[in-house]
Design an enzyme around this catalytic site. Structure first.
Site, PDB file in Angstrom:
ATOM      1  N   GLU A   1       1.009  -0.868   0.296  1.00 52.52           N
ATOM      2  CA  GLU A   1       0.119   0.123  -0.293  1.00 52.52           C
ATOM      3  C   GLU A   1       0.597   1.510  -0.524  1.00 52.52           C
ATOM      4  O   GLU A   1       1.989   1.392   1.065  1.00 52.52           O
ATOM      5  CB  GLU A   1      -0.768  -0.161   1.300  1.00 52.52           C
ATOM      6  CG  GLU A   1      -1.936   1.167   0.768  1.00 52.52           C
ATOM      7  CD  GLU A   1      -2.288   1.553   2.144  1.00 52.52           C
ATOM      8  OE1 GLU A   1      -3.870   0.577   2.184  1.00 52.52           O
ATOM      9  OE2 GLU A   1      -1.785   2.239   3.299  1.00 52.52           O
TER      10      GLU A   1
ATOM     11  N   THR B   1      -3.873   4.571  -1.372  1.00 50.86           N
ATOM     12  CA  THR B   1      -5.227   5.194  -0.197  1.00 50.86           C
ATOM     13  C   THR B   1      -5.600   6.645  -0.880  1.00 50.86           C
ATOM     14  O   THR B   1      -4.839   7.236  -1.457  1.00 50.86           O
ATOM     15  CB  THR B   1      -4.662   4.759   1.292  1.00 50.86           C
ATOM     16  OG1 THR B   1      -3.825   6.808   1.236  1.00 50.86           O
ATOM     17  CG2 THR B   1      -3.481   4.507   2.127  1.00 50.86           C
TER      18      THR B   1
ATOM     19  N   ALA C   1     -20.195   0.742   2.795  1.00 50.68           N
ATOM     20  CA  ALA C   1     -19.433   0.729   1.642  1.00 50.68           C
ATOM     21  C   ALA C   1     -19.958  -0.723   0.474  1.00 50.68           C
ATOM     22  O   ALA C   1     -20.463  -0.322  -0.231  1.00 50.68           O
ATOM     23  CB  ALA C   1     -18.029  -0.359   2.059  1.00 50.68           C
TER      24      ALA C   1
ATOM     25  N   HIS D   1     -14.413  -4.492  13.252  1.00 52.71           N
ATOM     26  CA  HIS D   1     -14.998  -3.154  13.211  1.00 52.71           C
ATOM     27  C   HIS D   1     -14.407  -1.833  14.425  1.00 52.71           C
ATOM     28  O   HIS D   1     -15.463  -2.721  15.020  1.00 52.71           O
ATOM     29  CB  HIS D   1     -15.106  -2.676  11.805  1.00 52.71           C
ATOM     30  CG  HIS D   1     -15.997  -0.823  11.238  1.00 52.71           C
ATOM     31  ND1 HIS D   1     -16.451   0.321  12.280  1.00 52.71           N
ATOM     32  CD2 HIS D   1     -14.473  -0.394  10.776  1.00 52.71           C
ATOM     33  CE1 HIS D   1     -15.977   0.986  11.751  1.00 52.71           C
ATOM     34  NE2 HIS D   1     -14.456   0.594  10.716  1.00 52.71           N
TER      35      HIS D   1
HETATM   36  P1  FAD Z   1     -18.643  -1.216   6.370  1.00 51.08           P
HETATM   37  O1  FAD Z   1     -17.499  -1.965   5.734  1.00 51.08           O
HETATM   38  O2  FAD Z   1     -19.547  -0.075   5.873  1.00 51.08           O
HETATM   39  O3  FAD Z   1     -18.745  -0.670   7.407  1.00 51.08           O
HETATM   40  C1  FAD Z   1     -18.229  -0.153   8.421  1.00 51.08           C
HETATM   41  C2  FAD Z   1     -19.641  -0.547   9.613  1.00 51.08           C
HETATM   42  O4  FAD Z   1     -20.228  -0.600   9.189  1.00 51.08           O
HETATM   43  C3  FAD Z   1     -18.944  -1.659  10.599  1.00 51.08           C
HETATM   44  O5  FAD Z   1     -18.699  -2.084  11.259  1.00 51.08           O
HETATM   45  C4  FAD Z   1     -20.264  -2.604   9.836  1.00 51.08           C
HETATM   46  O6  FAD Z   1     -20.523  -3.907  10.477  1.00 51.08           O
HETATM   47  C5  FAD Z   1     -21.236  -1.685  10.307  1.00 51.08           C
HETATM   48  N1  FAD Z   1     -22.311  -2.150   8.837  1.00 51.08           N
HETATM   49  C6  FAD Z   1     -21.369  -2.099   7.630  1.00 51.08           C
HETATM   50  N2  FAD Z   1     -23.159  -2.641   7.291  1.00 51.08           N
HETATM   51  C7  FAD Z   1     -23.747  -2.423   7.942  1.00 51.08           C
HETATM   52  C8  FAD Z   1     -25.736  -2.579   7.734  1.00 51.08           C
HETATM   53  N3  FAD Z   1     -26.139  -2.814   6.802  1.00 51.08           N
HETATM   54  N4  FAD Z   1     -26.345  -2.171   8.662  1.00 51.08           N
HETATM   55  C9  FAD Z   1     -25.703  -2.180  10.184  1.00 51.08           C
HETATM   56  N5  FAD Z   1     -24.336  -1.528  10.384  1.00 51.08           N
HETATM   57  C10 FAD Z   1     -23.309  -2.094   8.986  1.00 51.08           C
HETATM   58  N6  FAD Z   1      -9.585   4.711   4.999  1.00 51.08           N
HETATM   59  C11 FAD Z   1      -9.998   6.276   3.943  1.00 51.08           C
HETATM   60  O7  FAD Z   1     -11.305   6.916   4.434  1.00 51.08           O
HETATM   61  N7  FAD Z   1      -9.068   5.891   2.732  1.00 51.08           N
HETATM   62  C12 FAD Z   1      -8.498   4.839   2.692  1.00 51.08           C
HETATM   63  O8  FAD Z   1      -7.920   4.992   2.075  1.00 51.08           O
HETATM   64  C13 FAD Z   1      -9.033   3.424   3.477  1.00 51.08           C
HETATM   65  N8  FAD Z   1      -8.223   2.866   3.085  1.00 51.08           N
HETATM   66  C14 FAD Z   1      -8.304   1.137   4.015  1.00 51.08           C
HETATM   67  C15 FAD Z   1      -7.674   0.211   3.788  1.00 51.08           C
HETATM   68  C16 FAD Z   1      -7.987  -1.030   4.087  1.00 51.08           C
HETATM   69  C17 FAD Z   1      -7.543  -1.637   3.679  1.00 51.08           C
HETATM   70  C18 FAD Z   1      -8.604  -0.417   5.917  1.00 51.08           C
HETATM   71  C19 FAD Z   1      -9.706  -2.519   6.366  1.00 51.08           C
HETATM   72  C20 FAD Z   1      -9.275   0.798   6.289  1.00 51.08           C
HETATM   73  C21 FAD Z   1      -9.313   1.067   5.507  1.00 51.08           C
HETATM   74  N9  FAD Z   1     -10.087   2.414   5.120  1.00 51.08           N
HETATM   75  C22 FAD Z   1      -9.664   4.192   4.362  1.00 51.08           C
HETATM   76  C23 FAD Z   1     -10.508   3.138   6.945  1.00 51.08           C
HETATM   77  C24 FAD Z   1     -12.619   2.424   6.459  1.00 51.08           C
HETATM   78  O9  FAD Z   1     -12.808   3.895   5.797  1.00 51.08           O
HETATM   79  C25 FAD Z   1     -12.616   3.061   7.627  1.00 51.08           C
HETATM   80  O10 FAD Z   1     -12.621   1.284   8.539  1.00 51.08           O
HETATM   81  C26 FAD Z   1     -14.788   2.682   8.033  1.00 51.08           C
HETATM   82  O11 FAD Z   1     -15.146   3.242   9.124  1.00 51.08           O
HETATM   83  C27 FAD Z   1     -15.792   1.661   7.326  1.00 51.08           C
HETATM   84  O12 FAD Z   1     -14.686   1.180   6.342  1.00 51.08           O
HETATM   85  P2  FAD Z   1     -15.582   0.052   5.827  1.00 51.08           P
HETATM   86  O13 FAD Z   1     -15.657   0.300   4.394  1.00 51.08           O
HETATM   87  O14 FAD Z   1     -15.045  -0.812   6.128  1.00 51.08           O
HETATM   88  O15 FAD Z   1     -16.956   0.367   6.422  1.00 51.08           O
END
Ligand code: FAD
Length: 300
Positions: A34, A65, A141, A166
């Site tokens: 990364e 990122t 997401a 998370h």
């Molecule tokens: P989600 O998958 O949407 O999950 C977030 C939370 O919502 C979790 O607790 C999940 O259990 C919950 N959830 C999901 N769906 C539902 C639903 N239907 N109902 C209720 N709850 C639900 N951030 C940046 O800003 N820029 C980056 O470049 C970046 N790169 C990253 C790379 C990696 C490998 C990782 C692991 C994280 C990265 N992040 C980045 C951080 C990420 O954006 C944060 O962790 C963010 O808070 C959650 O993103 P997510 O895609 O995991 O969200």
């Protein structure tokens, strides 16, 4: 072990920047890194040097990122497009959706498509730290995965996974349910960093219990800067390895590097031996530890 994948990749028709990351992972095991988009000219020169120094490794892919709330939108885009065009591996753009409008993200995806970038890490991103409403058209997401999927089959889609849950999750079971649903809609996952391979194994088993077998690459963070990584671990909900940090802090110079590399290689080996499809290294735009880890794993 990853012994010899450079040669295998050289003979592999899926190798090179025309292959999707989903294909590259299917042909794995992979070794990827990364990067973050540099803010200064000095940082940009450092990253260019790093990219050159990593060439002999034969990386499977790189990811770039996306600053919180899209703050690095153009820099991320320009770096991903350049690496994807210039290097013999695909470059993946991280993209977040919270706080963004649908039309804004569709325009960026179309721009990536036209520029030959078809690997997207679809993320929610974090809501504003002050608790104010994020605005925009998205909450999770999974909605971004669906948006990217709807742009066409040319895109390969990765998503984030958190082995230690998370930090905003309310309970383990619903976290895993949401993760399994998201991974089923995507092509692969990449994890937040963690230091105990058992956390990764438990997550994979919990996903399998939900009939989810989408490959998930473990994200591995070398503990080269313990105090900085302690802060990141606090924000991401990862358990910080205080014993290892103390050993790193107590060592100096080459001995310190050796402690960091040995610990990183030990974690990578345990993960690969347990069936992980590859390793994604958080390299903080520097090459030396990646080179040492690649050597120890027999990748070069
Ligand atoms: P989600 O998958 O949407 O999950 C977030 C939370 O919502 C979790 O607790 C999940 O259990 C919950 N959830 C999901 N769906 C539902 C639903 N239907 N109902 C209720 N709850 C639900 N951030 C940046 O800003 N820029 C980056 O470049 C970046 N790169 C990253 C790379 C990696 C490998 C990782 C692991 C994280 C990265 N992040 C980045 C951080 C990420 O954006 C944060 O962790 C963010 O808070 C959650 O993103 P997510 O895609 O995991 O969200």
């Amino acid at each position: 072990m990853i012994d010899g994948p450079t040669d295998e990749r050289a003979d592999d028709p899926t190798a090179g920047s025309s292959a999707s990351i989903a294909d590259v992972i299917a042909a794995g095991p992979t070794l990827s890194v990364e990067f973050f988009p540099p803010k200064t000219d000095e940082g940009a020169e450092q990253l260019d040097r790093t990219v050159d120094e990593l060439d002999p490794v034969g990386l499977s892919f790189v990811s770039v990122t996306y600053g919180a709330g899209g703050s690095t939108r153009d820099r991320t885009r320009d770096l991903v497009v350049r690496l994807n065009a210039e290097r013999n591996y695909p470059a993946m753009a991280h993209l977040t959706c919270v706080g963004s409008s649908r039309s804004e993200l569709e325009a960026l995806l179309d721009d990536y498509d036209a520029s030959g970038v078809h690997d997207i890490l679809a993320l929610a991103g974090d809501p504003p730290a002050d608790g104010s409403p994020a605005g925009g058209d998205f909450t999770y997401a999974l909605e971004l995965v669906e948006l990217v999927r709807a742009r066409g089959p040319q895109f390969s889609i990765g998503v984030a996974a958190h082995p230690e849950l998370h930090p905003r999750s309310t309970d383990r079971s619903s976290d895993r349910d949401h993760l399994a649903e998201k991974l089923r809609a995507a092509d692969f996952g990449v994890t937040q960093f963690f230091f105990d391979p058992a956390d990764y194994g438990r997550m994979v088993a919990e996903l399998a219990d939900r009939d989810c077998t989408t490959p998930v690459l473990p994200g591995v963070m070398p503990l080269s800067n313990p105090s900085g990584i302690a802060r990141m671990a606090e924000m991401s909900g990862a358990t910080f390895p205080t014993d290892l940090a103390a050993r790193v802090e107590a060592a100096e110079g080459a001995e310190r590097d050796r402690v960091v590399v040995d610990a990183t290689v030990g974690l990578c080996r345990a993960l690969l031996d347990s069936g992980a499809p590859g390793i994604h290294l958080y390299c903080l735009n520097r090459s030396p530890i990646v080179l040492a880890v690649a050597d120890a794993l027999g990748v070069r």
